[in-house]
Scaffold this active site. Structure first.
Site, PDB file in Angstrom:
ATOM      1  N   GLU A 183      -8.421  -7.655   4.599  1.00 28.16           N
ATOM      2  CA  GLU A 183      -7.526  -8.690   4.070  1.00 28.16           C
ATOM      3  C   GLU A 183      -6.853  -9.474   5.196  1.00 28.16           C
ATOM      4  O   GLU A 183      -6.677 -10.698   5.081  1.00 28.16           O
ATOM      5  CB  GLU A 183      -6.489  -8.031   3.151  1.00 28.16           C
ATOM      6  CG  GLU A 183      -7.105  -7.550   1.841  1.00 28.16           C
ATOM      7  CD  GLU A 183      -6.358  -6.400   1.199  1.00 28.16           C
ATOM      8  OE1 GLU A 183      -5.176  -6.168   1.565  1.00 28.16           O
ATOM      9  OE2 GLU A 183      -6.955  -5.713   0.347  1.00 28.16           O
ATOM     10  N   TYR A 222       0.801  -1.234   0.000  1.00 32.02           N
ATOM     11  CA  TYR A 222       0.000   0.000   0.000  1.00 32.02           C
ATOM     12  C   TYR A 222       0.831   1.281   0.000  1.00 32.02           C
ATOM     13  O   TYR A 222       0.478   2.240  -0.708  1.00 32.02           O
ATOM     14  CB  TYR A 222      -1.010  -0.027   1.150  1.00 32.02           C
ATOM     15  CG  TYR A 222      -2.157  -0.956   0.859  1.00 32.02           C
ATOM     16  CD1 TYR A 222      -3.268  -0.521   0.149  1.00 32.02           C
ATOM     17  CD2 TYR A 222      -2.121  -2.295   1.266  1.00 32.02           C
ATOM     18  CE1 TYR A 222      -4.315  -1.381  -0.153  1.00 32.02           C
ATOM     19  CE2 TYR A 222      -3.152  -3.156   0.968  1.00 32.02           C
ATOM     20  CZ  TYR A 222      -4.253  -2.701   0.258  1.00 32.02           C
ATOM     21  OH  TYR A 222      -5.284  -3.558  -0.051  1.00 32.02           O
TER      22      TYR A 222
END
Length: 397
Positions: A140, A98
């Site tokens: 996730e 990310y």
């Protein structure tokens, strides 16, 4: 959720960002793959990058998320985030990815919009990004904990079945002889193969066998090139090269198009083409669970010869006490089937029906419209998109 100051800034700049989002995502991927070429080689779908589909999907998800934040500041679009998180988990996306995406995405926004990106604007869109990213990381993490794995495991092909001229079914067992975890009907696995150029490309395929079996089964449609777009690298590799005895890497099952608690609700399972694969698994699960409420099965295909898994499709439906099957073929329709595209005009849909759709986007949009016209609540229409979720991009446009 989004702070008041940032919400005001995002609301004011959303039209400009939305108008330029295609250019922004183009610039983002160019920057990302120049800096990290291994991501294109081994994580991102090179076919979807070449066709532009992944860029459209990313643009749609960003625009949809930002729009939701300014329109519903006290709510989070969990359904959208959950769908994306399942795709990410199947690919093995990790928290450390990310910050990489953040660096190149914010730089792309600044490059495209130039002086319009003041420190205030940059801070507001930075907040949007991390709200979305942190929410995805949390979902996730939960998915990885539930599956017991963040990676892929070697599986040996024990059987290969030629379903149609363009569809092959693979049945596999763990190469290490270990146990086969259960899955929920409608889920998919990521399959990773090494291509001739050394790239280790990943694709998702719905599990088409019955839950509870001691093998994994998925069915692959070969995607030919048409001159304008390249053929499917992985689908053609699997068709041409993978035989019984070969080993491929599979993820644990993921995906949010699952039956859930059906109770005594009537169901409608509508598919077209290779979209039949999760529906076969759902019918098998319903038969095993003794589902007694009405189940309406709808499928459209080019011809009976192109209808993959037709035997399983009809056999599982026949095991249900109250099922009706409606087959539509564009050509060579047989007695008892219909000619043309799927049309629900003459298909009875019981009150309170929950519907599951899988197939090309035009098919799903048309069927969804017909179902809503017949009184099915929009919240009761669930769908699965193979590949990047361009339905989301369409809704955000």
């Amino acid at each position: 959720m989004l702070s008041e100051q940032s919400a005001s800034t995002v609301r004011a700049t959303l039209p400009a960002v939305g108008a330029a989002i295609g250019e922004i995502t183009e610039r983002f991927y160019d920057r990302l793959f120049a800096a990290r070429p291994e991501l294109l080689r081994d994580l991102f779908n090179r076919g979807n990058q070449a066709s532009g589909a992944q860029k459209q999907a990313l643009a749609g998800s960003i625009a949809a998320f930002a729009t939701h934040l300014v329109q519903h500041p006290d709510q989070r679009p969990d359904a959208m985030l959950g769908r994306i998180a399942h795709k990410h988990a199947a690919l093995g996306v990790a928290p450390e990815h990310y910050p990489i995406v953040h660096e190149h995405l914010l730089a792309a926004i600044t490059e495209v919009l130039g002086e319009a990106v003041t420190p205030e604007v940059a801070a507001a869109w930075d907040e949007v990004y991390w709200l979305m990213a942190n929410a995805l990381i949390a979902v996730e993490k939960r998915l990885y904990e539930e599956s017991g794995s963040t990676g892929r495991r070697p599986w040996e092909v024990v059987e290969r079945v030629e379903e149609t001229a363009d569809v092959v079914t693979f049945r596999l067992r763990p190469a290490d002889g270990g146990p086969v975890r259960g899955f929920r009907a409608g889920q998919y696995v990521s399959v990773q193969v090494e291509l001739p150029d050394g790239a280790r490309q990943i694709r998702q395929y719905s599990l088409s066998g019955a839950p509870g079996e001691d093998v994994r089964q998925f069915s692959v449609k070969r995607v030919p090139g048409d001159g304008a777009t390249p053929g499917g690298e992985v689908s053609n590799h699997l068709h041409a090269r993978v035989r019984a005895g070969d080993v491929v890497l599979l993820s644990e099952p993921y995906g949010d198009l699952v039956l859930g608690d059906t109770g005594d609700r009537p169901l409608l399972l509508a598919s077209a083409g290779i979209g039949v694969t999760p529906m076969v698994a759902m019918l098998a699960a319903l038969a095993a669970d003794g589902h007694r409420a009405p189940v309406t099965v709808v499928h459209g295909d080019r011809s009976p010869a192109d209808h993959a898994l037709r035997g399983d499709h009809e056999a599982w439906a026949a095991k249900l006490p109250d099922a009706s099957v409606h087959l539509f073929y564009e050509r060579d329709a047989e007695p008892g089937t219909r000619t043309g595209l799927v049309d629900l005009a003459d298909v009875a849909v019981a009150p309170g029906t929950r519907a599951y759709l899988c197939g090309p986007l035009p098919f799903m949009r048309a069927v969804r419209t017909q179902l809503i016209d017949k009184g099915v609540a929009p919240a009761d229409v669930h769908y699965e998109v193979f590949g990047p979720d361009l339905w989301l991009a369409h809704q955000a446009a």
